[in-house]
Design an enzyme around this catalytic site. Structure first.
Site, PDB file in Angstrom:
ATOM      1  N   SER A 191       0.833  -1.197   0.000  1.00 14.03           N
ATOM      2  CA  SER A 191       0.000   0.000   0.000  1.00 14.03           C
ATOM      3  C   SER A 191       0.871   1.251   0.000  1.00 14.03           C
ATOM      4  O   SER A 191       2.045   1.218   0.388  1.00 14.03           O
ATOM      5  CB  SER A 191      -0.904   0.028   1.233  1.00 14.03           C
ATOM      6  OG  SER A 191      -0.197   0.488   2.380  1.00 14.03           O
ATOM      7  N   ASP A 192       0.310   2.362  -0.439  1.00  7.81           N
ATOM      8  CA  ASP A 192       0.959   3.644  -0.219  1.00  7.81           C
ATOM      9  C   ASP A 192       0.846   3.980   1.272  1.00  7.81           C
ATOM     10  O   ASP A 192       0.093   3.342   2.017  1.00  7.81           O
ATOM     11  CB  ASP A 192       0.301   4.723  -1.088  1.00  7.81           C
ATOM     12  CG  ASP A 192       1.226   5.894  -1.385  1.00  7.81           C
ATOM     13  OD1 ASP A 192       2.219   6.058  -0.651  1.00  7.81           O
ATOM     14  OD2 ASP A 192       0.959   6.635  -2.342  1.00  7.81           O
TER      15      ASP A 192
END
Length: 807
Positions: free
Chosen positions: A316-317
């Site tokens: 994920s960011d």
């Protein structure tokens, strides 16, 4: 007890060896009897496989295949350990000899310093990716990737030495790059991180960079692990990205937004993918949409199944898993956010909020996620680390011996300067005003808020260069000592809200032989989380969000009142609409330098004074008015007047692919062979290019095609780039450039997202720019060929064809 004695013996051995060795940087150099220096691997390790009991376990046996080793390792983990490893700051598993590992590293244009504590270390910082894309040089991008991975390995090895084998932030063996999002909207603050607005250029340059990062002299291991981002439909608006869901059709998804990611997986074998903060709603699927971290269609149906990437790690960011809950409000708790993201196939939670590690056990207990799903995620993450050689003896991993002597080398700096020079685009050169003669300049003025900046040229996610040459110093370094130089900012900052400082600038410019004006943008105006907006000047109404901010235009106008020889130098990431400056007779030349990196001043001066001919090309079109840009939230490529050069229907200020040189090229002998083909076949396009001018120069030869639309598609691309070649041509000589257009490149996308070859006439354009409507003199040769037969899916060709743009 046995392991303690082993460690004691090892420590004694190291101490004894130190008496016979010297330290060079962070590489031990052992003196042999002949007196030669032989580098030994750095001692610190992420995984201590030589210790008992793990030395006897299959995952530490470097002779076994990686799949078996990863299976063995993950099979030894309990559920608590597995959940801990879903964090991007993965803790140590001491009983298995595994040190802590931090996944948070970046390398957009050289290794990023973000979060690290680097002491006195320095390394290479290349121009911003948008500038690298302006080079139209695939080989250069690959070489930049190789330099970055060498230096990334060196930094990793040095930092492991300093942290007892643990990987601190920004010093991992993975890095969150490249950014292969499409630069769809000129206001987007992160466009500077991308390779422009064309899917083919994005694909080719992105693959070249990723392969440079991952591939080295030892084919058994990745040198570093690249991470393509931000998958898959993201290019603003930045301010609402944590809660925005983009509406896209299957047609636009597969025609525009997915090709570069597909190429990353299929042509570059990229090790990791990062979903965007925003989400996607595929309108053709009657899908309510989901944030990308929780988007099963994007991650499982498209990435893992469609692109055949079951083993790729998905990270994920920063905070992306939490944002699925808030502010997306896709679910109503962090437990559900953890569950839906893990079930969608997001393997790592990059965020200090630790949504996975604090919620996954409860999600298992509540039957929201299966333990096996978590095991699969952890398996993919450890498989990536296995591919990096993280579990193998340092003596077996040649990259483990890369030390400080690989940082900031003369060769690396030479490549960096070459990249900066090649990235420069000459947009205007009235009456061949450039190049300038040093001897003719008795007095000059250097004016503008960016003239002496040492930070703006570095762009975002920058590293720590050893030397920075700003534009002012680059110019003055070329001048005679007898030249009088006046340097005035003129504006107070890039925002330039008032005319304070104008009078001094006007005085300096009044009797100068040449005025260099260094104007543009900076990271306060465009950056991650910040799209470009309107910045007012007290003299007038709001300025355009895609023009020069504040009173910068007014400063230029004031200088035009007193001087007829102005060279405008632009520093920016997003394209600048400068219609009046382009039309002014007093602005003799316009140089687009983007964010050229720490050696940008030297690069600009080399071009200004004719040491080299510019040959960069615009990786984005420049429109004439902000009225030509649809709302940022509209992701439909065909919304009037269209997005990017492929769909834009109006005249532009500067076309995609546009750029001038100091010489003249003539194109001739355009040939297409054969002129008629069956679906699934290829054609070869060749052209003769001759340098008929007075200076040796690179030329960027570009190939575009217009294809018949697929059945059911109302508006297709007006034309698309399918080939380019940057080549150096000396005065008087000719080269023959040849391109092959395979069936995949000539295929059209149908309403369901499939690439099909449509029978009919195909128009070919070869020249020095795209065939966009503009008032510039561009070279374009045109011809046609015909495809016969029926509409054919590229997957159904009897002779297999490539299945991605960069394949």
């Amino acid at each position: 007890m046995e392991s303690i004695w082993i460690m004691v013996i090892m420590l004694v051995a190291v101490v004894c060896a130190a008496k016979e060795a010297k330290v060079h940087g962070n590489v031990l150099i052992k003196q042999d009897d002949a007196g030669d220096d032989a580098p030994l691997p750095l001692f610190a390790q992420s995984v201590m496989c030589q210790n008992a009991p793990q030395s006897s376990y299959p995952y530490c046996d470097y002779n076994l295949d990686l799949l078996s080793r990863t299976n063995d390792l993950v099979g030894r983990l309990n559920i608590t350990e597995m959940i801990d490893q879903t964090s991007s700051i993965a803790p140590a598993i001491s009983r298995l000899g595994i040190n802590a590992y931090n996944w948070r590293s970046n390398c957009l244009h050289g290794w990023s310093k973000s979060g690290g504590s680097w002491g006195d270390l320095h390394w290479t910082v290349f121009p911003a990716p948008i500038g690298l894309s302006a080079t139209f040089d695939t080989t250069l991008l690959n070489m930049a990737g190789k330099v970055t991975s060498d230096e990334g390995r060196a930094l990793h090895n040095v930092m492991l030495q300093n942290n007892s084998g643990a990987s601190p932030e920004a010093a991992g063996l993975n890095c969150f790059s490249p950014n292969v999002n499409l630069f769809r909207d000129p206001r987007w603050g992160r466009g500077q991180e991308t390779y422009g607005e064309d899917p083919y250029l994005l694909s080719m340059l992105g693959v070249a960079y990723t392969r440079g990062l991952q591939e080295g002299t030892d084919s058994k291991y990745l040198k570093v692990a690249a991470c393509a981002k931000h998958y898959a439909v993201h290019s603003g608006p930045e301010e609402i990205r944590m809660q925005f869901i983009a509406n896209v059709s299957l047609y636009d998804l597969y025609d525009t937004y997915l090709p570069a990611f597909q190429s990353q997986v299929m042509a570059a074998n990229v090790a990791q993918i990062m979903p965007a903060y925003s989400g996607v709603r595929v309108t053709d699927l009657s899908d309510k949409g989901a944030p990308d971290c929780a988007n099963s269609y994007l991650l499982r149906t498209v990435l893992r199944d469609g692109f055949d990437a079951p083993n790729i790690s998905v990270c994920s960011d920063n905070g992306g898993v939490y944002f699925v809950y808030d502010p997306h409000m896709y679910v109503n708790s962090t437990e559900l956010s953890a569950a839906v993201s893990m079930n969608a196939s997001t393997d790592l939670d990059l965020g200090t909020d630790k949504v996975y590690t604090t919620n996954l056990q409860k999600a298992i207990d509540d039957h929201l996620v299966e333990e096996e799903t978590i095991r699969e995620a952890v398996w993919r993450n450890f498989y990536l680390r296995m591919r990096l050689g993280d579990f193998d003896p340092p003596s077996k991993v040649s990259y483990q011996s890369i030390g400080e002597d690989h940082l900031d080398t003369a060769d690396n700096q030479a490549l960096n300067l070459e990249a900066a020079v090649k990235s420069i685009v000459l947009l205007k050169n009235k009456d061949d005003f450039l190049p300038l003669s040093v001897s003719s300049l008795k007095k000059i003025a250097i004016i503008g808020p960016l003239a002496n900046s040492t930070t703006v040229p570095l762009s975002s996610y920058e590293g720590i260069p050893s030397k920075i040459v700003n534009i002012q110093d680059g110019i003055t370094n070329y001048l005679s000592p007898n030249t009088t130089v006046s340097s005035i900012k003129g504006c107070y900052g890039v925002f330039c809200p008032t005319t304070l400082g104008f009078s001094e600038a006007v005085d300096a410019a009044e009797d100068a032989d040449c005025v260099f004006m260094v104007m543009g943008l900076d990271q306060f105006i465009e950056n991650e989380g910040k799209d470009r907006g309107e910045y007012t000047c007290w003299l007038s109404a709001n300025r355009s969000a895609i023009g020069l901010p504040g009173c910068q235009h007014d400063l230029i106008s004031a200088i035009e009142e007193v001087n007829d020889n102005i060279v405008l130098i632009l520093l920016n990431g997003g394209p600048l609409t400068i219609v009046e400056e382009d039309q002014s007779d007093k602005i003799r030349a316009i140089v687009e330098a983007f964010y050229p990196g720490p050696l940008g001043g030297t690069a600009v001066a080399k071009v200004l004074f004719g040491e080299v001919s510019p040959a960069g090309r615009m990786p984005v079109m420049v429109v004439e008015s902000d009225k030509d840009v649809p709302p940022s939230v509209d992701y439909n490529m065909a919304t009037n007047p269209g997005r990017t050069y492929r769909y834009f229907t109006k005249s532009v200020l500067y076309p995609f692919g546009y750029g001038l040189t100091y010489t003249k090229f003539e194109y001739s002998d355009l040939k297409i062979t054969p002129k008629s083909i069956a679906a699934c076949d290829s054609v070869v396009v060749s052209v003769k290019v001759q340098n008929t001018g007075k200076m040796d120069s690179d030329e960027v030869v570009q190939l575009y095609i217009t294809t018949p639309k697929a059945p059911g598609v109302n508006i297709g691309p007006r034309n698309s780039l399918v080939g380019y070649n940057r080549t150096h041509i000396t005065v008087g000589s000719s080269v023959y450039i040849q391109f092959t257009i395979n069936a995949y490149l000539m295929a059209s996308v149908d309403p369901n997202g499939y690439r099909v070859i449509v029978p009919g006439n195909f128009t070919v354009y070869v020249g020095d720019s795209s065939p966009q409507e503009c008032d510039k003199n561009v070279i374009l040769l045109k011809d046609m060929y015909t495809v016969t037969g029926d509409v054919t899916d590229t997957l159904n060709c009897l002779n297999p064809v490539p299945q991605c743009l960069a394949c």
